[in-house]
Write an enzyme that holds these catalytic residues in place. Structure first.
Site, PDB file in Angstrom:
ATOM      1  CG  HIS A   1      -8.670  -1.710   4.297  1.00  0.00           C
ATOM      2  ND1 HIS A   1      -8.354  -1.685   2.805  1.00  0.00           N
ATOM      3  CD2 HIS A   1      -8.318  -0.621   4.703  1.00  0.00           C
ATOM      4  CE1 HIS A   1      -8.116  -0.567   2.405  1.00  0.00           C
ATOM      5  NE2 HIS A   1      -8.002   0.112   3.616  1.00  0.00           N
ATOM      6  CG  ASP A   2     -11.304   1.685   3.344  1.00  0.00           C
ATOM      7  OD1 ASP A   2     -10.763   1.459   4.583  1.00  0.00           O
ATOM      8  OD2 ASP A   2     -11.011   2.052   2.563  1.00  0.00           O
TER       9      ASP A   2
ATOM     10  CG  ASP B   1      -4.760   5.673   1.055  1.00  0.00           C
ATOM     11  OD1 ASP B   1      -5.478   4.438   1.095  1.00  0.00           O
ATOM     12  OD2 ASP B   1      -4.678   6.499   1.819  1.00  0.00           O
TER      13      ASP B   1
ATOM     14  CG  ASP C   1      -2.395   0.180   0.977  1.00  0.00           C
ATOM     15  OD1 ASP C   1      -2.479   1.365   0.727  1.00  0.00           O
ATOM     16  OD2 ASP C   1      -3.133  -0.727   1.076  1.00  0.00           O
TER      17      ASP C   1
ATOM     18  CD  GLU D   1      -8.965   4.340  -1.378  1.00  0.00           C
ATOM     19  OE1 GLU D   1      -9.941   4.191  -0.488  1.00  0.00           O
ATOM     20  OE2 GLU D   1      -8.162   5.151  -1.109  1.00  0.00           O
TER      21      GLU D   1
END
Ligand code: TEU
Ligand code: CA
Length: 566
Positions: free
Chosen positions: A337-338, A204, A98, A262
């Protein structure tokens, strides 16, 4: 259409704190991941994406980094990460990390210097603005609401100005307009790991680096609070494409690196293509959020809305088809994970249907065009935390800030808190952060400690990897066979064209995948009731796969039944 390893590969996302604890402190860690590489490989996974493991005070689970070149002590050491990279490569898998470079932790030495004095050479590395005074009262430069609630501006007494933080106040935003900042990011956060052999990055918040430096107020849509949602002002700023072209040219293009950014709040396909078309030389793939935000309500994700299957189809079709006839590439995923668990949100976590709907969603994800992403636990059909769990079991900063804001605004009104709790039970990020369920032993075999950092789901006795590995009819075995099938028919499933049939049907999703020599029809019953099959669609075709045992050609689909006809 060019073939690339990052197109055909199936990606498995790992959340380090919740995957596997190797040393009994109740927190997952890097050696824990390395110890389970054979398990991951056995799924048929080609690429592992690991969420942040860098040094961090953990205000936002490691998305607040205080040293890009070091590892959070509880997760291990840089040597452990080296061993993880090596372990993946030894097994013929790739690994991506990430990349969190919109902001750092407030404890990063860069911010410490920036906040030490206006004369410090790094002062301009973050975004500082003077106050607005209205009737002699101090106000932030604009009214934007942060992703975790409150203002995006935090006052600093020492500097006598506000600094910008789109997320928590412990996550100050870097000033990408300063070229020294960009070079420092390329060196510290990217080249350092690329030189160690990492195969790329999930990037990210990839559309937030360039800010509108005039900071206009957002329109007031929530009169209860001074802080207004400002997604359109925050995302896709004026220099975004320039920055990403530079990052690609100076760093990524020098390696055979995979990138997936993202990309929230970017609904226009032409705009998205500007980021991912091969000729734009920026990113290879992005995560577009329409499907995972489908149940988010107008007011917030915690006041979810009912959605119709036709809305799901519309979003799916849009992001399956937007790369047709151009040089872009797409992704497909229902969890990260969100999010909450896909079984609970798109299927049913009623024990009668949970495994069936997990398999039905596996049929969907493995037959779609683009790169497929699986989030840890999805392959064994993990579901949202039980509704009986109180707010004390939730740990995420986003969840808790929102809950506490409701508590504060309503003076702790019981009905209001129950209402927001119902939303939290569906869409909170916490659900996907529960420990992975390895076996039926204490704490699901996740840790040898009596206590894990988040509570283990109550259902680990029935939902766990060990039991499912031994059961040919399990969700896990089904996922394995579907990933195998996806590879066997990669022309058709990974690259084939996508067309929805019977669009108006609110119970069954049907689509055709097609390549030069083959044609498949996928039919998925999204309800817990039997549904009539549209016989015209399946004429002259035979069943290749079903998520029920046997290859029934019956004209009725059972609850959550999914079939592939070929
Ligand atoms: O998320 C960015 C983002 O846009 C989130 O606000 C997302 O909309 C939200 O989580 C949905 O509820 C990324 C990471 O994925 C997230 O975990 C981090 O908290 C965030 O950036 C800050 O780094
Ligand atoms: Ca540990």
């Amino acid at each position: 259409m060019t073939k690339e390893w990052w197109k055909e590969g199936v990606v498995y996302q790992i959340y380090p704190s919740s995957f596997k604890d190797s040393n009994g402190d109740g927190i997952g860690d890097i050696p824990g991941i390395t110890s389970e590489l054979d398990y991951i490989k056995s799924l048929g996974v080609d690429i592992i994406w690991v969420s942040p493991f860098y040094k961090s005070p953990q205000y936002d689970m490691g998305y607040d980094i205080s040293d890009y070149q070091d590892v959070y002590e509880q997760y291990g050491t840089v040597e452990d990460v080296d061993a993880l990279i090596q372990g993946c490569h030894d097994r013929g898998m790739r690994i991506i990390f990430d990349l969190v470079v919109n902001h750092t932790s407030h404890l990063h030495p860069w911010f410490q210097e920036s906040a030490s004095s206006k004369n410090n050479p790094k002062h301009d590395w973050y975004i500082w603005r003077p106050a607005r005074y209205i009737n002699g009262e101090r106000h932030p430069p604009c009214n934007w609401r942060g992703f975790f609630g409150g203002s995006v501006w935090e006052w600093d007494d020492n500097i006598g100005e506000y600094y910008l933080h789109l997320f928590a106040k412990e996550q100050p935003d870097l000033n990408w307009d300063n070229p020294d900042v960009r070079q420092a990011i390329y060196n510290d956060a990217m080249r350092f790991w690329l030189d160690k052999g990492v195969d790329g990055f999930r990037i990210d918040t990839v559309n937030m680096y360039s800010k509108r430096l005039d900071f206009p107020d957002a329109p007031v849509v929530e009169p209860d609070t001074p802080w207004q949602p400002a997604y359109d002002l925050i995302c896709n700023g004026p220099r975004m494409h320039e920055f990403l072209r530079e990052m690609n040219y100076e760093v990524l293009s020098k390696y055979d690196a995979m990138t997936v950014g993202e990309l929230p709040h970017t609904p226009d396909p032409a705009h998205v293509l500007g980021y991912i078309s091969a000729s734009a030389c920026q990113l290879q793939q992005v995560f577009q959020m329409d499907l995972v935000f489908l149940d988010f309500g107008e007011r917030s994700k915690y006041y979810p809305r009912k959605w119709a299957l036709t809305e799901f189809k519309e979003a799916l079709e849009k992001w399956q088809c937007f790369i047709e006839g151009n040089d872009g590439w797409t992704t497909n995923f229902l969890e990260n994970h969100d999010t909450g668990r896909s079984v609970s949100r798109y299927g049913s976590d009623d024990p009668r249907f949970a495994a069936l709907s997990a398999k039905m969603l596996a049929v969907l994800l493995t037959t779609l065009t683009g790169t497929t992403y699986v989030y840890q636990g999805q392959e064994i059909g993990m579901v949202n935390a039980p509704k009986t769990w109180p707010i004390e079991e939730y740990k995420d900063i986003e969840t808790l800030n929102y809950y506490n804001e409701v508590k504060q605004i309503t003076g702790g009104d019981k009905v209001a808190l129950e209402e927001v709790m119902r939303g939290i039970q569906l869409t909170a990020r916490d659900h996907n952060r529960l420990p992975f369920q390895w076996n039926a032993n204490a704490n699901a075999g996740f840790t040898s400690s009596a206590k894990s950092w988040m509570r283990v789901h109550d259902n680990y006795g029935v939902v766990n990897a060990t039991q499912q590995s031994e059961d040919p009819s399990s969700v896990l075995s089904f996922w394995k066979s579907m990933i195998r099938l996806r590879k066997q028919y990669s022309e058709l499933f990974v690259h084939g064209s996508f067309t929805i049939c019977d669009f108006e049907n609110e119970a069954v999703l049907s689509y055709v995948k097609e390549e030069t020599n083959k044609r498949a029809l996928v039919v998925l019953n999204f309800t817990d009731k039997p549904q009539e099959l549209n016989l015209k669609l399946v004429k002259d075709m035979t069943v290749l796969v079903s998520n029920y045992s046997g290859k029934s050609m019956e004209p009725v689909l059972k609850p959550f039944e999914g079939r592939i006809y070929i």
